[in-house]
Write an enzyme that holds these catalytic residues in place. Structure first.
Site, mmCIF file in Angstrom:
data_model
loop_
_atom_site.group_PDB
_atom_site.id
_atom_site.type_symbol
_atom_site.label_atom_id
_atom_site.label_comp_id
_atom_site.label_asym_id
_atom_site.label_seq_id
_atom_site.Cartn_x
_atom_site.Cartn_y
_atom_site.Cartn_z
ATOM 1 N N GLU A 140 69.003 39.460 -16.195
ATOM 2 C CA GLU A 140 70.053 38.273 -16.728
ATOM 3 C C GLU A 140 69.576 38.115 -18.196
ATOM 4 O OE1 GLU A 140 69.604 34.704 -14.433
ATOM 5 O OE2 GLU A 140 70.539 35.669 -12.740
ATOM 6 N N HIS A 189 74.720 32.219 -14.231
ATOM 7 C CA HIS A 189 73.580 31.629 -13.565
ATOM 8 C C HIS A 189 73.732 29.965 -13.882
ATOM 9 C CE1 HIS A 189 69.313 31.762 -12.216
ATOM 10 N NE2 HIS A 189 69.801 30.596 -11.901
ATOM 11 N N ARG A 246 69.412 34.503 -5.824
ATOM 12 C CA ARG A 246 68.774 35.453 -6.847
ATOM 13 C C ARG A 246 69.336 36.425 -6.813
ATOM 14 N NH1 ARG A 246 67.633 31.449 -9.037
ATOM 15 N NH2 ARG A 246 65.477 30.692 -9.853
ATOM 16 N N LYS A 257 67.558 23.861 1.211
ATOM 17 C CA LYS A 257 68.061 22.467 0.878
ATOM 18 C C LYS A 257 69.494 22.912 0.549
ATOM 19 C CE LYS A 257 64.852 21.952 -2.076
ATOM 20 N NZ LYS A 257 63.913 23.104 -1.683
ATOM 21 N N VAL A 258 69.629 24.173 -0.396
ATOM 22 C CA VAL A 258 71.050 24.410 -0.955
ATOM 23 C C VAL A 258 71.959 25.053 0.178
ATOM 24 C CG1 VAL A 258 72.239 25.794 -2.302
ATOM 25 C CG2 VAL A 258 69.905 25.048 -3.147
HETATM 26 N N1 LIG Z 1 72.065 29.674 -9.091
HETATM 27 C C1 LIG Z 1 71.219 28.332 -9.405
HETATM 28 O O1 LIG Z 1 71.354 27.877 -10.327
HETATM 29 C C2 LIG Z 1 70.459 27.942 -8.448
HETATM 30 C C3 LIG Z 1 70.049 26.698 -8.075
HETATM 31 C C4 LIG Z 1 69.168 26.162 -7.342
HETATM 32 C C5 LIG Z 1 68.634 26.908 -6.503
HETATM 33 N N2 LIG Z 1 68.925 28.384 -6.596
HETATM 34 C C6 LIG Z 1 68.259 29.326 -5.685
HETATM 35 O O2 LIG Z 1 68.675 29.133 -4.523
HETATM 36 C C7 LIG Z 1 67.791 29.419 -3.297
HETATM 37 C C8 LIG Z 1 67.558 28.542 -2.447
HETATM 38 O O3 LIG Z 1 67.015 27.156 -3.114
HETATM 39 P P1 LIG Z 1 66.454 26.234 -2.030
HETATM 40 O O4 LIG Z 1 66.390 24.930 -3.094
HETATM 41 O O5 LIG Z 1 67.643 25.943 -1.003
HETATM 42 O O6 LIG Z 1 65.231 26.587 -1.540
HETATM 43 P P2 LIG Z 1 64.738 26.200 -0.102
HETATM 44 O O7 LIG Z 1 63.164 26.620 -0.246
HETATM 45 O O8 LIG Z 1 64.951 24.838 0.157
HETATM 46 O O9 LIG Z 1 65.208 27.096 0.730
HETATM 47 C C9 LIG Z 1 65.292 28.534 1.102
HETATM 48 C C10 LIG Z 1 65.277 28.817 2.255
HETATM 49 O O10 LIG Z 1 65.229 30.220 2.747
HETATM 50 C C11 LIG Z 1 64.616 30.301 3.780
HETATM 51 N N3 LIG Z 1 64.135 31.955 3.685
HETATM 52 C C12 LIG Z 1 62.952 32.408 3.513
HETATM 53 N N4 LIG Z 1 63.048 33.679 3.623
HETATM 54 C C13 LIG Z 1 64.172 34.048 4.170
HETATM 55 C C14 LIG Z 1 64.804 35.248 4.847
HETATM 56 N N5 LIG Z 1 63.997 36.330 4.646
HETATM 57 N N6 LIG Z 1 65.642 35.257 5.479
HETATM 58 C C15 LIG Z 1 66.661 34.106 5.468
HETATM 59 N N7 LIG Z 1 66.121 32.916 5.067
HETATM 60 C C16 LIG Z 1 64.955 32.816 4.360
HETATM 61 C C17 LIG Z 1 63.557 29.426 3.899
HETATM 62 O O11 LIG Z 1 63.125 29.407 5.072
HETATM 63 C C18 LIG Z 1 64.126 28.274 3.225
HETATM 64 O O12 LIG Z 1 64.749 27.489 4.403
HETATM 65 C C19 LIG Z 1 66.272 29.815 -4.266
HETATM 66 O O13 LIG Z 1 66.467 31.301 -4.573
HETATM 67 C C20 LIG Z 1 66.738 29.049 -5.454
HETATM 68 O O14 LIG Z 1 66.243 29.664 -6.602
HETATM 69 C C21 LIG Z 1 69.885 29.134 -7.497
HETATM 70 O O1 LIG Z 2 66.096 28.119 -9.321
HETATM 71 C C1 LIG Z 2 66.700 27.219 -9.680
HETATM 72 O O2 LIG Z 2 66.337 25.945 -9.770
HETATM 73 C C2 LIG Z 2 68.097 27.567 -10.309
HETATM 74 O O3 LIG Z 2 68.074 29.104 -10.397
HETATM 75 C C3 LIG Z 2 68.539 27.201 -11.678
HETATM 76 O O4 LIG Z 2 67.756 27.870 -12.574
HETATM 77 P P1 LIG Z 2 67.886 27.335 -14.216
HETATM 78 O O5 LIG Z 2 66.949 26.250 -14.600
HETATM 79 O O6 LIG Z 2 67.827 28.577 -15.132
HETATM 80 O O7 LIG Z 2 69.242 26.941 -14.399
#
Ligand SMILES: NC(=O)c1ccc[n+]([C@@H]2O[C@H](COP(=O)([O-])OP(=O)(O)OC[C@H]3O[C@@H](n4cnc5c(N)ncnc54)[C@H](O)[C@@H]3O)[C@@H](O)[C@H]2O)c1
Ligand SMILES: O=C(O)[C@H](O)COP(=O)(O)O
Length: 600
Positions: free
Chosen positions: A317, A336, A288, A207-208
């Protein structure tokens, strides 16, 4: 006459705590909890497993990290909400035994200790966000606790933060800002790198990742992606080429990380992989911290392999104050913040609150992380069969005698539906629940059913019989067969040596329709007495009057026989529990060859 052997009194009853596993406001909730409360009863926890009910109370939800107001409002309409932030692990372990649900963000570690300290009361963990790497999913499943997350509401916020870090890093915004505020004017020091025409490798095209890709294309970048599980057509639709891991890291000018932290992705960016990167690559991480080996990144920055890094997430963290990585002049860091926009936090709060409340009502959540997702309309249709499944197996296991234990159970679903059109996962879970709960102190639900069966060495095989006819109703009948056991009620055994019971749903009510090879018809409500006798006049009257004498109401009676005046099985449904004396009197009727009393 054969001994009037069995009474379920010899079986271990379900633990009292199992009587409360979810709170229901909708009738479907009966499906997934062990049993549900009638509306609004309070669960007061005294010593472990002793549960007292009082009226007019609500479940308790512990919100352990700040949650948006709209989500809190939803929670408060349904439950008592305890907002306690910054709890120590010990405080969380103590509080959790008083809570039915827990809501966290990424800052709280929901460890095995938390589940075990809950004493079975914790039924749902809601993660107000995407990443569930801070929740011990195996421990949740083993403890029958559903984990739900809020997977969609912060996607755009995270992607926007990724792009913000990308552009800020390329133009040294943070460093230049600090320099100006320090009274300096260093125009030649902060010459940046242009984005247009540069290659961005998006690692993790979920998604992201795909939202970042879309935005980067808008900045004129050439975007490639690596994701072993992403469909190529989705990438093509955005104009992104999916490539191998090595191709991605070797050709990128910028690498943006968007994969989850798993065993496979832990420290996936390490000495070896940095060595394969283009010299001067720039790295962004809003996924992460654990996907990067931070020591290796510091070395790569010092060696100039990595020109710059922009990091929102860290292995630990908050990171330690003297973290070489955070302090590195080529690193831009944020605490974060990816999901931290007002809009995303309101969205996440609503998404998680709806999932948690739904789960406490016994509904299955579309965002369940450790349970099968079954659409609501499928659940509604299967509801009477769910009850049938549990009652049939509950009845079958009570027919088992001897200490050999139940190891192998075959379930046969007869249906006019095509196999793809009948989801039996919920039915299987309820069969496991009915098999295990009457003979153990375990609590089984949709989350932990398969795990619990496996742990106990219980093998469930499922078979489909496809019938002709209208597929309007999902199932014609369900049969449960227990192999390699002896029975307290010999008439329940097939010629091939299994206990066999079969049931159907009639007018929405589950019925027992076969015991061994005898056809019966008794609704699966209250309790059941099964008697084998020689078919003769007056038997129904005799048994009925013994029960009537002590005011036990007979709800259903039916007799299945091989032929007139030959062997017959009488099934009697009773609303109240007969006394041992009455059961003995029934057993003493000369024509009765064996009988068993079964609690449903
Ligand atoms: N920093 C933040 O505040 C924040 C916010 C939202 C999401 N996130 C993090 O971002 C990441 C992605 O979130 P998302 O909502 O897009 O999740 P998502 O599940 O939609 O996407 C993750 C993608 O990673 C892929 N994947 C799995 N293993 C893999 C590998 N070995 N190599 C390459 N790709 C691989 C999956 O197939 C999937 O398409 C997660 O770790 C989530 O926790 C962080
Ligand atoms: O995985 C997530 O949704 C993000 O890392 C956001 O984490 P937070 O809710 O601690 O901001």
């Amino acid at each position: 006459m054969a001994a009037a052997s069995a009474s379920s009194t010899s079986l271990k009853p379900s633990p009292p705590s199992a009587a409360i596993s979810c709170y229901r406001h909708s009738s479907l909730s009966a499906t997934f909890g062990v049993t549900t409360l009638s509306l609004r009863s309070r669960l007061i926890r005294a010593p472990r497993n002793l549960v007292v009910l009082s009226m007019d109370a609500k479940p308790t939800i512990l919100v352990a990290e700040k949650l948006g107001d709209a989500g809190l409002k939803l929670l408060k309409e349904f439950a008592n909400v305890d907002c306690s932030y910054n709890l120590s692990p010990e405080e969380l372990n103590t509080k959790i035994s008083l809570c039915d649900a827990l809501i966290v963000r990424s800052g709280t570690k929901v460890t095995r200790d938390v589940f075990e300290s809950s004493g079975g009361r914790l039924k749902v963990v809601g993660r107000a966000g995407v990443g569930i790497d801070n929740v011990d999913l195996a421990a949740a499943t083993e403890n029958g606790c559903l984990v739900v997350n809020a997977p969609t509401a912060n996607t755009v916020a995270a992607a926007e933060h990724g792009i913000a870090l990308l552009t800020a890093m390329a133009r040294n915004i943070a460093q230049a800002d600090a320099s100006v505020k320090a009274g300096k004017w260093e125009r030649t020091k902060y010459v940046g790198a242009s984005l247009v025409g540069k290659t961005l490798a998006v690692m993790g095209f979920g998604k992201v990742g795909s939202e970042v890709a879309r935005r980067a294309k808008g900045l004129g970048m050439h975007v490639i992606a690596h994701d072993p599980y992403a469909p190529a057509d989705r990438a093509r639709a955005i104009g992104v080429e999916l490539v191998t891991f090595d191709e991605a890291i070797a050709s990128a000018d910028f690498i943006s990380l968007h994969m989850p932290l798993t065993a496979a992705t832990s420290k996936i960016m390490n000495d070896e992989t940095f060595a394969k990167m283009k010299k001067g690559v720039r790295i962004i991480n809003v996924a992460r911290g654990g996907v990067i080996d931070e020591e290796a990144l510091v070395k790569a920055l010092d060696a100039g392999i990595v020109a710059q890094a922009a990091l929102d997430v860290f292995m630990e963290e908050p990171p330690s104050k003297d973290s070489k990585l955070v302090q590195h002049e080529k690193v831009t860091a944020t605490p974060h913040l990816g999901a931290s926009t007002m809009e995303a936090q309101e969205g996440v709060a609503i998404e998680v609150a709806e999932a948690v409340v739904g789960a406490l009502k016994g509904e299955l959540s579309a965002t369940a992380v450790n349970a099968p997702m079954v659409p609501a309309q499928v659940l509604t249709e299967l509801k009477p069969y769910v009850t049938l499944s549990e009652k049939l197996s509950r009845l079958a296991v009570q027919l088992v005698s001897g200490g050999s234990g139940v190891k192998s159970v075959k379930v046969t679903y007869s249906s006019a539906r095509a196999p793809d059109d009948l989801d039996t996962r919920v039915l299987r879970a309820m069969i496991i629940k009915g098999l295990i709960e009457p003979i153990s102190s375990l609590f089984v639900n949709l989350v932990n059913a398969d795990f619990t069966a496996k742990q106990r060495g219980l093998r469930i095989t499922e078979e489909r019989v496809i019938l002709d006819g209208s597929p309007e109703s999902p199932l014609e009948s369900i049969q449960v067969q227990i192999a390699d056991v002896e029975s307290k009620f010999a008439s329940s055994m097939t010629d091939s040596g299994e206990i066999k019971v079969e049931g159907r749903v009639k007018d929405g009510i589950p019925h027992l329709t076969k015991v061994g090879s005898f056809e019966v018809d008794v609704s699966l409500e209250g309790s059941i007495i099964l008697c084998r006798q020689v078919d003769q006049p007056g038997m129904i009257g005799k048994v009925g009057s013994i029960l009537g004498e002590e005011n036990v109401n007979v709800s259903f009676m039916s007799v299945g026989r091989i032929g007139p005046r030959k062997q017959a099985v009488m099934a009697i449904g009773v609303d109240e529990e007969p006394s041992m004396q009455s059961l003995k009197k029934i057993g003493d009727i000369p024509a009765i060859e064996e009988f068993v009393y079964l609690k449903l």
